[in-house]
Design a protein around this motif. Structure first.
Motif, PDB file in Angstrom:
ATOM      1  N   UNK A  86       0.795  -1.231   0.000  1.00  0.00           N
ATOM      2  CA  UNK A  86       0.000   0.000   0.000  1.00  0.00           C
ATOM      3  C   UNK A  86       0.825   1.278   0.000  1.00  0.00           C
ATOM      4  N   UNK A  87       2.157   1.170  -0.081  1.00  0.00           N
ATOM      5  CA  UNK A  87       2.975   2.370  -0.002  1.00  0.00           C
ATOM      6  C   UNK A  87       3.158   3.049  -1.357  1.00  0.00           C
ATOM      7  N   UNK A  88       2.454   2.608  -2.387  1.00  0.00           N
ATOM      8  CA  UNK A  88       2.444   3.316  -3.666  1.00  0.00           C
ATOM      9  C   UNK A  88       1.298   4.319  -3.678  1.00  0.00           C
ATOM     10  N   UNK A  89       1.579   5.537  -4.174  1.00  0.00           N
ATOM     11  CA  UNK A  89       0.530   6.563  -4.180  1.00  0.00           C
ATOM     12  C   UNK A  89      -0.543   6.312  -5.233  1.00  0.00           C
ATOM     13  N   UNK A  90      -0.245   5.478  -6.218  1.00  0.00           N
ATOM     14  CA  UNK A  90      -1.232   5.158  -7.244  1.00  0.00           C
ATOM     15  C   UNK A  90      -0.710   4.053  -8.137  1.00  0.00           C
ATOM     16  N   UNK A  91      -1.615   3.270  -8.727  1.00  0.00           N
ATOM     17  CA  UNK A  91      -1.252   2.212  -9.668  1.00  0.00           C
ATOM     18  C   UNK A  91      -2.151   2.309 -10.888  1.00  0.00           C
ATOM     19  N   UNK A  92      -1.587   2.014 -12.078  1.00  0.00           N
ATOM     20  CA  UNK A  92      -2.302   2.220 -13.332  1.00  0.00           C
ATOM     21  C   UNK A  92      -2.124   1.009 -14.243  1.00  0.00           C
ATOM     22  N   UNK A  93      -3.239   0.416 -14.630  1.00  0.00           N
ATOM     23  CA  UNK A  93      -3.248  -0.754 -15.505  1.00  0.00           C
ATOM     24  C   UNK A  93      -3.038  -0.305 -16.945  1.00  0.00           C
ATOM     25  N   UNK A  94      -2.086  -0.918 -17.615  1.00  0.00           N
ATOM     26  CA  UNK A  94      -1.907  -0.678 -19.048  1.00  0.00           C
ATOM     27  C   UNK A  94      -2.437  -1.880 -19.825  1.00  0.00           C
ATOM     28  N   UNK A  95      -3.611  -1.736 -20.420  1.00  0.00           N
ATOM     29  CA  UNK A  95      -4.327  -0.481 -20.661  1.00  0.00           C
ATOM     30  C   UNK A  95      -5.815  -0.763 -20.473  1.00  0.00           C
ATOM     31  N   UNK A  96      -6.596   0.303 -20.420  1.00  0.00           N
ATOM     32  CA  UNK A  96      -8.030   0.113 -20.320  1.00  0.00           C
ATOM     33  C   UNK A  96      -8.582  -0.541 -21.585  1.00  0.00           C
ATOM     34  N   UNK A  97      -8.121  -0.069 -22.728  1.00  0.00           N
ATOM     35  CA  UNK A  97      -8.582  -0.592 -24.018  1.00  0.00           C
ATOM     36  C   UNK A  97      -7.366  -0.980 -24.865  1.00  0.00           C
ATOM     37  N   UNK A  98      -7.533  -1.983 -25.722  1.00  0.00           N
ATOM     38  CA  UNK A  98      -6.511  -2.237 -26.728  1.00  0.00           C
ATOM     39  C   UNK A  98      -6.262  -0.950 -27.503  1.00  0.00           C
ATOM     40  N   UNK A  99      -5.058  -0.798 -28.037  1.00  0.00           N
ATOM     41  CA  UNK A  99      -4.731   0.457 -28.717  1.00  0.00           C
ATOM     42  C   UNK A  99      -3.895   0.188 -29.957  1.00  0.00           C
TER      43      UNK A  99
END
Length: 680
Positions: A535-548
């Motif tokens: 939990x010590x990360x301020x944010x996490x981001x999945x790559x990606x929401x949609x295929x691109x």
């Protein structure tokens, strides 16, 4: 040569309106396009937004595309009208000519630009407007060649803006000329400073009034008035402080409250200009132990990476399609978005403001070719362009409360031309322009490059590009035991998954051409579990929401990335989408995974259900296989199939889902795993 003419019916209607009002005319229709050097009758009729390589076939052309429009400007406007052409975005550079005369150019494909075309038009007769757009990579325009999108075209809206001689300025870095800067925001008080840029006849006195209104009560909570005199260069400025008590704050997805703002400019003849906008007041920060903070309280960022393109249209995305994207993001339960390819259309930020989505908006200063290319060149022209695009991004998006952090760079390396000093300059400039926002960067190496921005984050693909999935925990543990001076986040993580690739054998890697959907789901199950343990990360981001898309690749290569949780056309959420919906969404649902893996060899099969309900029951050919308690959004059953067609259903309360699986006999039938068409 004969070219089609467009008689602007709306423009003629404006001519009958009062002389001193601003009128914005949609300029999307009536264009003709060619990527050939000759402008003739063979040009294609098109409507903006438009991209010439958005058809999922990869790049077939790098170079100049010409957009031509002919209009008749009413003679009545010759006396006291000013005409401005606003272009939402042109990738990657653009040159504007009106009646064959050079008006100006713009270098950068992700921000808008506005030109005063009044001196170049002929009133009462036909006028030609030519925009020459070039999507060729250039060494002094960011981004340099990248692994993802390099679309060409006028892929956002275009507008003709008609004003009187005195008006609010709109040619300042593409902004609308009005900035309201918060200097103090808390539960007790809001103190603001407003800055209105003006244009007009030298010597004119313009009075500017700003009102901030509560849309729920229609009460004016703050107002201010100031006078400014237009100088010899035709410019002026009105600066006004505003303050009020007990402000309502923009609270993300829980309460995205915004005030209405009305700006009115008048001169001796009355109202000359009027703008409306919205104002969201909030504070943002990061605490080493509590993570991202919104209005002084912990606000866990559950993020997705969104690339600014879509199947069949490329970057030319309509407002309706943007709304669909936001709905799918919200339905999954995400509350934050990273935009790594550069700023999107302002309407997208409007949607994020309205629904409370936190946005990390990146400057497109990044390395190319999957982090192996060169992203920085130590030349004056390159650095000037990066500064220009940073200023345009911040000034054009400043009034969006959702845009809480500016991405300064992504994936740059310090070898060769070392970017450290310039990155520090960019960061300082961003903080000067926008002191109430955070700066952030995405890193792929250690060292001083990670200490420039307020926040730092890393791209990690353990279990996909290299290593094992569990290696994430070993990497993340470094931030608990050391590196305490950094504010770390996870800017990208993910794995590919093609809905056309189905197999029970899920041990694959990015280097393979076979990307089974089941492995992508397993990858995200394990990452979601591990992220909750760190939990010590301020944010996490999945790559990606949609295929691109990857349009710089030829059709023989992979011109589309399958890293998304949803297909490129937005028609099909993959199983991995439901991994996160089960963990994040409050709206009850139930989904049986593996529905596209519907032809199997043998009779043994594990069935998995994703749901955010506490318990689910599975039925195989109408018979109960038992109830299971749901743990972290998942429940699983090992079942025996009958030869032939099997109906599998799951229920939880009033929720139900059903799939069909065809079991092939090991002796009588031949079975092969499903492979996406054309991939093997």
């Amino acid at each position: 040569m004969k070219l089609k003419k467009t008689l602007l019916i709306l423009v003629l209607a404006v001519a009958a309106q009062p002389l001193f009002a601003r009128h914005i005319i949609n300029f999307n229709k009536g264009w003709r396009f060619t990527n050939k050097p000759i402008l003739d009758n063979n040009m294609a009729d098109i409507t903006l937004p438009h991209s010439w390589n958005g058809d999922n076939k990869g790049v077939t052309y790098f170079g100049t595309g010409s957009y031509l429009k002919e209009i008749t400007i009413p003679q009545e406007w010759a006396h006291d009208k000013r005409l401005y052409l606003r272009v939402g975005a042109a990738s990657n550079t653009a040159t504007l000519l009106v009646n064959g005369r050079y008006v100006g150019g713009h270098r950068g494909g992700f921000t808008s630009f506005t030109f005063d075309i009044t001196p170049f038009v002929n009133f009462g007769v036909s006028n030609s407007i030519l925009l020459m757009v070039n999507n060729s990579p250039q060494t002094d325009v960011i981004p340099l060649p990248v692994d993802g999108s390099f679309y060409g075209g006028l892929y956002r809206d275009c507008e003709l803006i008609v004003t009187g001689p005195n008006h609010i300025k709109m040619t300042d870095t593409g902004s609308d000329g009005v900035v309201i800067r918060p200097t103090l925001v808390n539960a007790s008080a809001a103190e603001l400073e407003s800055d209105v840029l003006l244009e007009g006849n030298p010597g004119s006195t313009i009075t500017v009034r700003i009102e901030i209104r509560d849309p729920e009560t229609d009460e004016t909570v703050a107002s201010a008035t100031s006078r400014a005199t237009i100088g010899d260069k035709g410019e002026g400025q009105a600066v006004m402080p505003l303050s009020f008590g007990s402000p309502k704050l923009w609270g993300g997805i829980y309460d995205p409250f915004m005030y209405d703002v009305v700006v009115v400019a008048t001169d001796q003849d009355g109202v000359v200009d009027r703008l409306t906008s919205r104002l969201g007041l909030r504070t943002v920060g990061v605490d080493r132990n509590k993570g991202f903070m919104l209005n002084g309280k912990p606000y866990k960022l559950r993020g997705v990476v969104l690339h600014g393109d879509r199947s069949d249209v490329g970057a030319a995305i309509s407002h309706k399609e943007m709304e669909e994207d936001v709905r799918m993001i919200l339905d999954m339960g995400a509350n934050a978005i990273r935009l790594p390819d550069g700023p999107l259309d302002p309407y997208f930020y409007d949607l994020c403001d309205t629904y409370g989505l936190v946005v990390w908006s990146d400057l497109p200063l990044n390395s190319g070719d999957g982090h192996t290319g060169k992203g920085f060149i130590d030349s004056y022209s390159f650095k000037d362009n990066a500064i220009q695009q940073l200023e345009e991004m911040i000034t054009q998006l400043y009034d969006h409360p959702s845009a809480v952090m500016w991405g300064i760079f992504g994936g740059l390396r310090t070898g060769g031309d070392n970017p450290l000093f310039f990155l520090a300059e960019l960061n300082d400039y961003a903080k000067k322009l926008s002191p109430d926002r955070l700066t952030v960067s995405s890193s792929i190496e250690d060292g001083a490059i990670n200490e420039i921005t307020d926040l730092i984050s890393w791209d990690q693909y353990f279990g996909w590009n290299s290593g094992d999935i569990a290696d994430y925990l070993k990497w993340a543990d470094q931030f608990r035991s050391g590196w305490r001076n950094l504010m770390p986040g996870l800017s990208e993580y993910g794995a590919g998954g093609d809905i056309g690739d189905q197999s029970d054998d899920i041990a694959v890697r990015a280097s393979s051409s076979f990307h089974p959907e089941s492995y992508q789901a397993l990858f995200h199950e394990q990452y979601a579990d591990m992220i909750d343990k760190t939990p010590y990360f301020w944010g996490t981001f999945i790559n990606a929401m949609f295929d691109y898309g990857r349009p710089r690749y030829a059709p023989t290569d992979r011109a589309e990335s399958d890293m998304g949780l949803v297909t490129f056309d937005r028609h099909t959420p993959k199983d991995a989408y439901y991994v996160y919906k089960a963990l994040w969404s409050k709206e009850p649902f139930l989904h049986i995974a593996g529905r596209r893996n519907d032809k199997v060899s043998g009779t043994k099969r594990q069935i998995k259900v994703y749901t955010n309900t506490p318990e689910a029951e599975l039925f195989v050919n109408g018979k109960s296989a038992g109830k299971r308690a749901v743990n972290r959004g998942r429940a699983a059953w090992d079942i025996t199939l009958l030869p032939g067609v099997n109906k599998i259903s799951a229920k939880s309360g009033d929720l139900a889902d059903e799939i069909t699986i065809h079991s092939f006999s090991d002796i009588l039938d031949t079975y092969e795993p499903t492979v996406a068409k054309g991939k093997k």
